[in-house]
Write a protein that holds these residues in place. Structure first.
Motif, PDB file in Angstrom:
ATOM      1  N   ILE A 181       5.800   2.444   8.652  1.00 41.52           N
ATOM      2  CA  ILE A 181       6.835   1.617   9.205  1.00 41.52           C
ATOM      3  C   ILE A 181       6.526   0.976  10.530  1.00 41.52           C
ATOM      4  N   LEU A 182       5.785   2.116  11.246  1.00 46.89           N
ATOM      5  CA  LEU A 182       5.148   1.534  12.566  1.00 46.89           C
ATOM      6  C   LEU A 182       4.152   0.253  12.605  1.00 46.89           C
ATOM      7  N   TYR A 183       3.074   0.475  11.672  1.00 46.04           N
ATOM      8  CA  TYR A 183       2.113  -0.376  11.097  1.00 46.04           C
ATOM      9  C   TYR A 183       2.933  -1.754  10.961  1.00 46.04           C
ATOM     10  N   ILE A 184       3.816  -1.798   9.994  1.00 48.77           N
ATOM     11  CA  ILE A 184       4.658  -2.977   9.573  1.00 48.77           C
ATOM     12  C   ILE A 184       5.369  -3.612  11.142  1.00 48.77           C
ATOM     13  N   ALA A 185       5.909  -2.710  11.716  1.00 46.28           N
ATOM     14  CA  ALA A 185       6.696  -3.196  12.967  1.00 46.28           C
ATOM     15  C   ALA A 185       5.522  -3.998  13.935  1.00 46.28           C
TER      16      ALA A 185
ATOM     17  N   TRP B 270       7.031  12.763   5.153  1.00 49.62           N
ATOM     18  CA  TRP B 270       7.955  12.834   6.424  1.00 49.62           C
ATOM     19  C   TRP B 270       7.025  12.136   7.400  1.00 49.62           C
ATOM     20  N   GLN B 271       5.699  12.305   7.555  1.00 56.33           N
ATOM     21  CA  GLN B 271       4.764  11.629   8.483  1.00 56.33           C
ATOM     22  C   GLN B 271       4.407  10.447   7.966  1.00 56.33           C
ATOM     23  N   ARG B 272       4.048  10.304   6.981  1.00 58.05           N
ATOM     24  CA  ARG B 272       3.314   8.995   6.462  1.00 58.05           C
ATOM     25  C   ARG B 272       4.392   7.779   6.366  1.00 58.05           C
TER      26      ARG B 272
ATOM     27  N   LEU C 134       0.905  -1.226  -0.027  1.00 57.80           N
ATOM     28  CA  LEU C 134      -0.123   0.053   0.038  1.00 57.80           C
ATOM     29  C   LEU C 134       0.847   1.425  -0.033  1.00 57.80           C
ATOM     30  N   LEU C 135       2.012   1.072   0.374  1.00 55.53           N
ATOM     31  CA  LEU C 135       2.872   2.497   0.349  1.00 55.53           C
ATOM     32  C   LEU C 135       3.007   3.230  -1.044  1.00 55.53           C
ATOM     33  N   PRO C 136       3.108   2.680  -1.946  1.00 50.47           N
ATOM     34  CA  PRO C 136       2.910   3.367  -3.173  1.00 50.47           C
ATOM     35  C   PRO C 136       1.726   4.440  -3.531  1.00 50.47           C
ATOM     36  N   ALA C 137       0.740   3.993  -3.017  1.00 52.24           N
ATOM     37  CA  ALA C 137      -0.435   4.790  -2.986  1.00 52.24           C
ATOM     38  C   ALA C 137      -0.512   5.948  -1.971  1.00 52.24           C
ATOM     39  N   ASN C 138       0.220   5.564  -0.890  1.00 52.80           N
ATOM     40  CA  ASN C 138       0.282   6.627   0.199  1.00 52.80           C
ATOM     41  C   ASN C 138       1.437   7.712  -0.186  1.00 52.80           C
ATOM     42  N   VAL C 139       2.658   7.165  -0.839  1.00 48.75           N
ATOM     43  CA  VAL C 139       3.420   8.050  -1.754  1.00 48.75           C
ATOM     44  C   VAL C 139       2.784   8.920  -2.481  1.00 48.75           C
ATOM     45  N   TYR C 140       2.072   8.320  -3.619  1.00 46.53           N
ATOM     46  CA  TYR C 140       1.355   8.934  -4.539  1.00 46.53           C
ATOM     47  C   TYR C 140       0.469   9.929  -4.107  1.00 46.53           C
ATOM     48  N   GLU C 141      -0.254   9.857  -2.831  1.00 45.82           N
ATOM     49  CA  GLU C 141      -1.111  10.688  -2.151  1.00 45.82           C
ATOM     50  C   GLU C 141      -0.402  11.974  -1.771  1.00 45.82           C
TER      51      GLU C 141
END
Length: 169
Positions: free
Chosen positions: A142-146, A135-137, A111-118
């Motif tokens: 990473i927190l969710y993955i961890a 810088w926040q997303r 899902l990271l590419p969608a967040n980067v695109y946003e």
């Protein structure tokens, strides 16, 4: 940031129940798995909210943040919502927590590419909420993955579970 707050507060609430004697939540990783499940139910709900609803992100908002190289954005948003709900269910069932945690970690990476695109395209939601800056997303993701990996790795396999005498004296 609201989503992170939901994760943290739900985890603390479950761990608080553990401190009060609810054995299921006596360990931090289990409380975190349940906290992540609560967060996922909240985030997954947006995948199914009609476009007319503006009190929270909705399906149309999420379709807009799917990068153009991803085909069938509408279907992908529904699919990821279902996967988040299945992941949430998997986290609360001890027998499936390991698989759910690792699967969710992979989903969060996907899902990271969608967040980067946003963030790069500065796509705002219908709520008026501005795009989350990278810088926040990125640290949030990473927190969710961890947390997902922590939940997965902390699940005891049957062979690793301590053996107990089943006869009560």
């Amino acid at each position: 940031m609201l989503i992170v707050a939901v994760l943290v507060l739900a985890t603390l609430a479950f761990r608080g129940l553990g401190a009060l004697g609810v054995r299921r939540f006596a360990r931090w990783p289990v409380a975190a798995a349940h906290g992540l499940a609560v967060m996922l139910v909240l985030t997954a709900s947006a995948h199914f909210v009609p476009a007319g609803v503006t009190v929270m992100p909705n399906h149309a908002d999420l379709v807009r943040i799917v990068p153009p190289f991803v085909p069938y954005a509408d279907a992908v948003v529904y699919l990821t919502g279902v996967l988040e709900l299945l992941g949430a269910l998997g986290l609360v069932v001890t027998a499936t927590r390991r698989a759910a945690g690792w699967s969710l970690a992979a989903l969060f990476v996907a899902l990271l590419p969608a967040n980067v695109y946003e963030a790069v395209e500065q796509i705002s939601f219908s709520t008026g909420e501005a795009a989350t800056p990278l810088w926040q997303r990125i640290p949030e993701q990473i927190l969710y993955i961890a947390v997902a990996v922590w939940a997965a790795r902390s699940t005891r396999t049957p062979s690793a579970a301590p053996q107990r005498d089943l006869v009560h004296h």
